[in-house]
Design an enzyme around this catalytic site. Sequence first.
Site, PDB file in Angstrom:
ATOM      1  N   ARG A  26       0.822  -1.212   0.000  1.00 17.55           N
ATOM      2  CA  ARG A  26       0.000   0.000   0.000  1.00 17.55           C
ATOM      3  C   ARG A  26       0.853   1.258   0.000  1.00 17.55           C
ATOM      4  NH1 ARG A  26      -5.656  -1.298   2.352  1.00 17.55           N
ATOM      5  NH2 ARG A  26      -5.713  -3.453   1.701  1.00 17.55           N
ATOM      6  N   SER A 194     -19.809  -1.378  -0.157  1.00 17.58           N
ATOM      7  CA  SER A 194     -19.042  -0.267  -0.716  1.00 17.58           C
ATOM      8  C   SER A 194     -18.084  -0.660  -1.833  1.00 17.58           C
ATOM      9  CB  SER A 194     -18.265   0.429   0.376  1.00 17.58           C
ATOM     10  OG  SER A 194     -17.119  -0.305   0.679  1.00 17.58           O
ATOM     11  N   HIS A 222     -22.125   3.387   4.509  1.00 24.18           N
ATOM     12  CA  HIS A 222     -22.034   4.050   3.196  1.00 24.18           C
ATOM     13  C   HIS A 222     -23.365   4.645   2.766  1.00 24.18           C
ATOM     14  CE1 HIS A 222     -17.904   2.924   2.446  1.00 24.18           C
ATOM     15  NE2 HIS A 222     -18.206   1.825   3.107  1.00 24.18           N
ATOM     16  N   THR A 250     -21.601   5.707  10.479  1.00 26.96           N
ATOM     17  CA  THR A 250     -20.342   6.423  10.708  1.00 26.96           C
ATOM     18  C   THR A 250     -20.574   7.922  10.591  1.00 26.96           C
ATOM     19  OG1 THR A 250     -18.029   6.620  10.048  1.00 26.96           O
ATOM     20  CG2 THR A 250     -19.601   6.386   8.276  1.00 26.96           C
ATOM     21  N   LYS A 253     -17.992   9.547   6.818  1.00 28.32           N
ATOM     22  CA  LYS A 253     -18.112   9.551   5.361  1.00 28.32           C
ATOM     23  C   LYS A 253     -19.025  10.705   4.943  1.00 28.32           C
ATOM     24  CE  LYS A 253     -16.883   4.699   5.398  1.00 28.32           C
ATOM     25  NZ  LYS A 253     -15.457   4.729   5.145  1.00 28.32           N
ATOM     26  N   THR A 282     -12.066   3.604  26.239  1.00 25.30           N
ATOM     27  CA  THR A 282     -11.321   4.477  25.325  1.00 25.30           C
ATOM     28  C   THR A 282     -11.847   5.906  25.425  1.00 25.30           C
ATOM     29  OG1 THR A 282     -10.524   4.679  23.053  1.00 25.30           O
ATOM     30  CG2 THR A 282     -12.792   3.983  23.299  1.00 25.30           C
ATOM     31  N   THR A 283     -10.962   6.846  25.202  1.00 22.28           N
ATOM     32  CA  THR A 283     -11.324   8.263  25.289  1.00 22.28           C
ATOM     33  C   THR A 283     -12.373   8.610  24.232  1.00 22.28           C
ATOM     34  OG1 THR A 283      -9.106   8.727  26.075  1.00 22.28           O
ATOM     35  CG2 THR A 283     -10.333  10.594  25.188  1.00 22.28           C
ATOM     36  N   THR A 368      -8.929  -6.236   0.310  1.00 27.04           N
ATOM     37  CA  THR A 368     -10.166  -5.441   0.343  1.00 27.04           C
ATOM     38  C   THR A 368     -11.199  -6.026  -0.619  1.00 27.04           C
ATOM     39  OG1 THR A 368      -8.758  -3.538   0.800  1.00 27.04           O
ATOM     40  CG2 THR A 368     -11.032  -3.054   0.236  1.00 27.04           C
TER      41      THR A 368
END
Length: 411
Positions: A26, A194, A222, A250, A253, A282-283, A368
Amino acid sequence: METKAVNYRAAFEAAVETVREEGRYRIFRDIRRKAGAFPRATWFKDDKSEQNITVWCSNDYLGMGQNPCVVEAVKSAVDAAGTGSGGTRNISGTTRYHVQLEAELADLHDKDAALVLTSGYVANEATLGVMSKILPGLVILSDEMNHASMISGIQRARCEKVIFKHNDLADLEAKLKKIPADQPKLIAFESVYSMDADIAPIEQICDLADKYGALTYIDEVHAVGMYGPHGGGVAEERGLMDRIDIIQGTLAKAYGMVGGYIAADSVIIDAVRSTASGFIFTTSIPPSTAAGALRSVKVLKQTPEKREQHQERANELKSRLRAGGYNFIDGDTHIVPLMVGDPVKCQAISDTLINDYGIYAQAINYPTVPRGTERLRFTPSPFHDDIMMDELMSALETVWAEYGLKREKVA
Ligand code: PMP
């Protein structure tokens, strides 16, 4: 590293070499985004020179990451509240912005409650990962094309997992039938896939869930902001939000920020927020991020025209590719995968496009997508105008010929 009895360096080098040999090493492009100019941007080449580019592969689908209202909301929250949140949600990390954002997201999906987590990935992993603790004996039925974050969550759950063929209702039903009626079941799937740009048969999956007494879990990452009268996703567009038990989305996006969430009945949210490590330990996201996301969700609730413009642009690109005889996935969504079918060629084409034409479309290779289906994934936004489309089509024409890729004969 070399001084140790184990040759650690060699192991790391071998891991990278394998990836290189498979043509899936990558390369991260160093991009300078320019608020107000998106999708025009610049990138820094290997020789450090800066080149103008047009970004064709951003998941900031609607350009909300540069929307003046969103930018202003972030700036004023930084001025008002500072930068980080200062802790986990339990320990001083719950601010007014987080509370308001969760209320807004619950309202968007017409659910009792919502829970914001640090990313969409974490939302899937944490929520699915804790389901078997809450529901002993749980079987999770998972679409074979589900995202890595769902797969990881299901693995964390360490419960029985049944994979059904992608969007295949007969296979799903056959598998549901085999599970005893009194055993808890959860069907996990996405709305918009996606990489293949297709959409799940949500209504029929909900029918099967009703018939066999399963819970439904949908990843609308998505689709939120992009589909439905208020941007509630494909489930909203099809009038099905009340038939989904857990909607996951999310903020990274269409909403142009970062963070993930779930929306559900309050008892589900209460159970997840009380037990999921990925939420508890977690914060929380910065107040300014929550403020920007809140504004973005509100704006997109009220501006269906952005979704219409977006679909129009996606359709424009698809009709140009169709006319040009390109091998692309001509689906019903805003995502336009242009098939290459070879990892090395795919990377080389992506390199040529950016270096020679200033067109940035990332190569999508294994893992992917499956091997042999390597592709460039185009995500046109409302800001990709006809001039940019002309530039893209003219570059593709030359590059496709250069790499000997087939196009159907066009009359
Ligand atoms: N689900 C799906 C289907 C995705 O494609 C992604 C990321 N591309 C995620 C979840 C993770 O979302 P996020 O980027 O917010 O972590």
